[in-house]
Design an enzyme around this catalytic site. Structure first.
Site, PDB file in Angstrom:
ATOM      1  N   HIS A  63       0.861  -1.221   0.153  1.00 24.22           N
ATOM      2  CA  HIS A  63       0.005   0.073  -0.101  1.00 24.22           C
ATOM      3  C   HIS A  63       0.829   1.264  -0.149  1.00 24.22           C
ATOM      4  CE1 HIS A  63      -3.409  -2.547   2.046  1.00 24.22           C
ATOM      5  NE2 HIS A  63      -3.377  -2.706   0.569  1.00 24.22           N
ATOM      6  N   HIS A  64       2.307   1.134  -0.267  1.00 25.29           N
ATOM      7  CA  HIS A  64       3.183   2.333  -0.424  1.00 25.29           C
ATOM      8  C   HIS A  64       2.556   3.343  -1.590  1.00 25.29           C
ATOM      9  CE1 HIS A  64       4.728   0.317  -3.827  1.00 25.29           C
ATOM     10  NE2 HIS A  64       5.558   1.446  -4.193  1.00 25.29           N
ATOM     11  N   LYS A  69      -2.392  -2.610  -8.104  1.00 19.71           N
ATOM     12  CA  LYS A  69      -2.767  -3.079  -9.369  1.00 19.71           C
ATOM     13  C   LYS A  69      -2.056  -4.258  -9.580  1.00 19.71           C
ATOM     14  CE  LYS A  69      -3.996  -1.726 -13.545  1.00 19.71           C
ATOM     15  NZ  LYS A  69      -4.925  -3.013 -13.451  1.00 19.71           N
ATOM     16  N   LYS A 105      -2.501  -8.934  -6.597  1.00 18.93           N
ATOM     17  CA  LYS A 105      -2.970  -9.959  -7.765  1.00 18.93           C
ATOM     18  C   LYS A 105      -4.193 -10.690  -7.240  1.00 18.93           C
ATOM     19  CE  LYS A 105      -0.883 -11.663 -11.371  1.00 18.93           C
ATOM     20  NZ  LYS A 105      -0.286 -10.703 -12.526  1.00 18.93           N
TER      21      LYS A 105
HETATM   22  P1  NAD Z   1      -3.230 -16.752 -21.380  1.00 19.73           P
HETATM   23  O1  NAD Z   1      -4.098 -17.584 -20.698  1.00 19.73           O
HETATM   24  O2  NAD Z   1      -3.606 -15.916 -22.423  1.00 19.73           O
HETATM   25  O3  NAD Z   1      -1.924 -17.609 -22.329  1.00 19.73           O
HETATM   26  C1  NAD Z   1      -1.218 -18.843 -21.623  1.00 19.73           C
HETATM   27  C2  NAD Z   1      -0.990 -19.763 -22.697  1.00 19.73           C
HETATM   28  O4  NAD Z   1       0.057 -20.828 -22.197  1.00 19.73           O
HETATM   29  C3  NAD Z   1      -2.146 -20.719 -23.023  1.00 19.73           C
HETATM   30  O5  NAD Z   1      -2.231 -20.598 -24.513  1.00 19.73           O
HETATM   31  C4  NAD Z   1      -1.934 -22.100 -22.632  1.00 19.73           C
HETATM   32  O6  NAD Z   1      -2.502 -22.891 -23.230  1.00 19.73           O
HETATM   33  C5  NAD Z   1      -0.314 -22.120 -22.762  1.00 19.73           C
HETATM   34  N1  NAD Z   1       0.242 -23.081 -21.522  1.00 19.73           N
HETATM   35  C6  NAD Z   1      -0.425 -23.417 -20.630  1.00 19.73           C
HETATM   36  N2  NAD Z   1       0.649 -24.171 -19.823  1.00 19.73           N
HETATM   37  C7  NAD Z   1       1.930 -24.429 -20.642  1.00 19.73           C
HETATM   38  C8  NAD Z   1       2.823 -25.333 -20.953  1.00 19.73           C
HETATM   39  N3  NAD Z   1       3.137 -26.023 -19.889  1.00 19.73           N
HETATM   40  N4  NAD Z   1       3.520 -25.090 -21.777  1.00 19.73           N
HETATM   41  C9  NAD Z   1       3.236 -24.462 -22.950  1.00 19.73           C
HETATM   42  N5  NAD Z   1       2.083 -23.587 -23.010  1.00 19.73           N
HETATM   43  C10 NAD Z   1       1.336 -23.624 -21.803  1.00 19.73           C
HETATM   44  O7  NAD Z   1      -2.371 -16.236 -20.227  1.00 19.73           O
HETATM   45  P2  NAD Z   1      -1.334 -14.949 -20.608  1.00 19.73           P
HETATM   46  O8  NAD Z   1      -2.206 -13.733 -20.189  1.00 19.73           O
HETATM   47  O9  NAD Z   1      -0.635 -14.913 -21.760  1.00 19.73           O
HETATM   48  O10 NAD Z   1      -0.544 -14.961 -19.353  1.00 19.73           O
HETATM   49  C11 NAD Z   1       0.698 -15.774 -19.334  1.00 19.73           C
HETATM   50  C12 NAD Z   1       1.778 -15.466 -18.308  1.00 19.73           C
HETATM   51  O11 NAD Z   1       2.162 -14.184 -18.563  1.00 19.73           O
HETATM   52  C13 NAD Z   1       1.400 -15.547 -16.872  1.00 19.73           C
HETATM   53  O12 NAD Z   1       2.619 -15.963 -16.251  1.00 19.73           O
HETATM   54  C14 NAD Z   1       0.986 -14.250 -16.538  1.00 19.73           C
HETATM   55  O13 NAD Z   1       1.001 -13.993 -15.153  1.00 19.73           O
HETATM   56  C15 NAD Z   1       2.071 -13.481 -17.242  1.00 19.73           C
HETATM   57  N6  NAD Z   1       1.542 -11.895 -17.614  1.00 19.73           N
HETATM   58  C16 NAD Z   1       0.381 -11.640 -18.451  1.00 19.73           C
HETATM   59  C17 NAD Z   1      -0.049 -10.372 -18.602  1.00 19.73           C
HETATM   60  C18 NAD Z   1      -1.324  -9.983 -19.591  1.00 19.73           C
HETATM   61  O14 NAD Z   1      -1.475  -8.800 -19.634  1.00 19.73           O
HETATM   62  N7  NAD Z   1      -2.047 -10.894 -19.712  1.00 19.73           N
HETATM   63  C19 NAD Z   1       0.871  -9.481 -18.176  1.00 19.73           C
HETATM   64  C20 NAD Z   1       1.970  -9.753 -17.526  1.00 19.73           C
HETATM   65  C21 NAD Z   1       2.381 -11.176 -17.204  1.00 19.73           C
END
Ligand code: NAD
Length: 472
Positions: A63-64, A69, A105
């Site tokens: 909360h700093h 977000k 989160k």
């Molecule tokens: P998403 O659900 O859109 O996509 C994830 C993809 O990974 C899916 O297509 C899934 O089938 C695939 N997948 C799952 N397990 C797998 C494995 N073992 N091997 C290969 N593919 C696999 O999710 P996303 O939003 O793209 O998020 C992915 C990562 O990115 C997460 O760690 C998330 O925290 C991080 N992230 C997302 C955002 C965002 O804006 N969406 C921002 C920052 C970080």
């Protein structure tokens, strides 16, 4: 996947960096601790009439700065440890890219693919209701976004539910980001995390001296890339690396397996193939690998793990052959594996920097919602007119005439998307050089970019505790 406490991993990375700062230990502890965690359970009625209890979490790590977000994920493995770890990463991420939020989160423990759209809507709306009841959502309190298994559709449900419960809040659209554009979203948010990853890699690869140390030439052109996970982050990163960076996507892994194609996969065609067949396997011109995790071990210049945490641990780190790893996912490399890879000479662009494009553009969306005006609306035509005056003066001075197409292209005022992408590009470039600078200061054999980025974050957050009488 190894069962390693994710929070412990993040805290190990924090401690490594904290030891290189001179902040009081109590202050470092305050920065590290999670400030609030909510665990809710609620019933939903499934389409077949049965009742199921759903578990959901929201962690507000710091909360700093307010609001906090961070995304909300739908996944069967969601648990409190994971949500706290991801929330703390958000705190450091926001500090690294100078986005004025604390980290948070959320997660709901469900396999989204096993629920109908109607059931997902009921779950999302009820979870939002629980967040409202406990003051864990609001434009000035805590602002969710998408993550694994969620997207603009879920964000629209969250915004609508919040709106219905807080009709007097004039800024209510700012309660969640990555909404569909007609429902208060912003152009460029859907692809922002992948685009940010592309900017991060482009910047890192532009430093000739760093590339030379890896035995690579400068620039992205022709670099051989493997992507793990073709979801929001992985697909967009692959697309921009291929289309704008001239890199060659030689390998991809998805839930169902992994493929290799040395001449390049052509991302849009691969995605179309997966939509039609339900799999990346048997993609024309590519060979299937025996197991999906073999994709991580392919010989390549750049590996982008963009699925979930702990993809690279001490179990497979010695078999990783990539020279550069850009962490699209949060926590894809365990703390130990990360230190090992750094010693081996691999350049790891850490998650808190490499995937910060999403929160950066979410910040722009939040600003848009609070200001109630689309970026570019006031200045676009004005700038176009000014540019035309300048071009006419150039024509007069030189005697040369611009063609109608040249005039249109040169005079163009900025659209919302141009401003968003420009702000994102500036943010990623600045952040990269700031953490690289810190790394150099500490000696790049000792300190990797992850530790440097944590030092950067810790120093910036410590300043916010000046009211304790501690001035760094
Ligand atoms: P998403 O659900 O859109 O996509 C994830 C993809 O990974 C899916 O297509 C899934 O089938 C695939 N997948 C799952 N397990 C797998 C494995 N073992 N091997 C290969 N593919 C696999 O999710 P996303 O939003 O793209 O998020 C992915 C990562 O990115 C997460 O760690 C998330 O925290 C991080 N992230 C997302 C955002 C965002 O804006 N969406 C921002 C920052 C970080």
């Amino acid at each position: 996947m190894d069962h390693i406490s994710f929070t412990k991993q993040v805290n190990q990375n924090f401690d490594r960096a904290a030891a290189l700062t001179d902040h009081p230990s109590g202050l470092l502890d305050q920065i590290k601790q999670v400030n609030g965690v909510l665990h809710v359970t609620f019933p939903i009625k499934r389409d077949n009439g049965s009742i199921e209890v759903i578990h959901g979490w929201r962690a507000e790590h710091s909360h700093h700065k307010l609001p906090t977000k961070g995304g909300i994920r739908f996944a069967p493995v969601v648990n409190e440890d994971e949500v706290i770890a991801l929330a703390s990463l958000m705190t450091y991420k926001c500090a690294i890219v100078n986005v004025p939020f604390g980290g948070a989160k959320g997660g709901i423990k469900i396999d989204a693919g096993k629920y109908s759209v109607g059931e997902l809507e009921r779950i999302t709306r009820r979870f939002t209701f629980e967040l409202v009841k406990k003051n864990f959502i609001g434009p000035s309190l805590d602002v969710p976004a998408p993550d694994f298994g969620t997207g603009p559709r879920e964000m629209a449900w969250i915004a609508d539910t919040y709106n219905a419960l807080a009709p007097e809040d004039i800024d209510s659209l700012g309660c969640v980001t990555a909404k569909p554009v007609p429902q208060g979203g912003i152009q460029g948010r859907a692809e922002a995390t992948g685009r940010g990853g592309f900017f991060a890699l482009r910047e890192a690869c532009s430093v000739a001296e760093d590339m030379k140390a890896l035995g690579l030439g400068p620039g992205l052109e022709g670099k051989r890339v493997v992507i793990q996970g073709l979801g929001n982050v992985g697909y967009h990163a692959a697309k921009f690396l291929e289309e704008e960076g001239g890199a060659v996507i030689i390998g991809a892994t998805e839930y169902e397996g992994a493929i290799l194609c040395e001449r390049g996969l052509e991302v849009e065609q691969l995605m179309q193939f997966r939509r039609e067949t339900g799999s990346i396997l048997d993609y024309p011109g590519a060979s299937n690998l025996d197991h999906r995790d073999q994709g991580l071990e392919l010989d390549c210049d750049i590996l982008v793990p963009a699925a979930l945490e702990n993809a690279i641990t001490m179990k497979n780190a010695s078999r990783i052959r990539a020279k550069i790893i850009a962490e699209g996912a949060n926590g894809p490399t365990s703390s130990e594996a990360s230190a090992y890879l750094h010693k081996k000479g691999v350049l790891v662009l850490p998650d808190a920097f490499a995937n910060s494009g999403g929160v950066t553009v979410s910040y722009f969306e939040w600003l848009k919602n609070l200001s109630h005006v689309r970026f570019g609306r006031m200045e676009k035509r004005f700038e176009e007119k000014s540019n035309r005056h300048i071009l006419m003066a150039v024509e007069k001075a030189t005697g040369n005439k611009f063609s109608a197409e040249e005039l249109t292209a040169l005079a163009k005022g900025p659209e919302e998307k141009d401003l968003v992408n420009s702000g994102l590009e500036e943010t990623m470039i600045r952040a990269y050089h700031a953490i690289r600078e810190i790394q150099k200061r500490h000696g790049d054999h000792e300190v990797d970019l992850r530790t440097a980025s944590f030092i950067d974050a810790i120093d910036k957050i410590a300043v916010c505790y000046g009211y304790l009488g501690i001035f760094p």
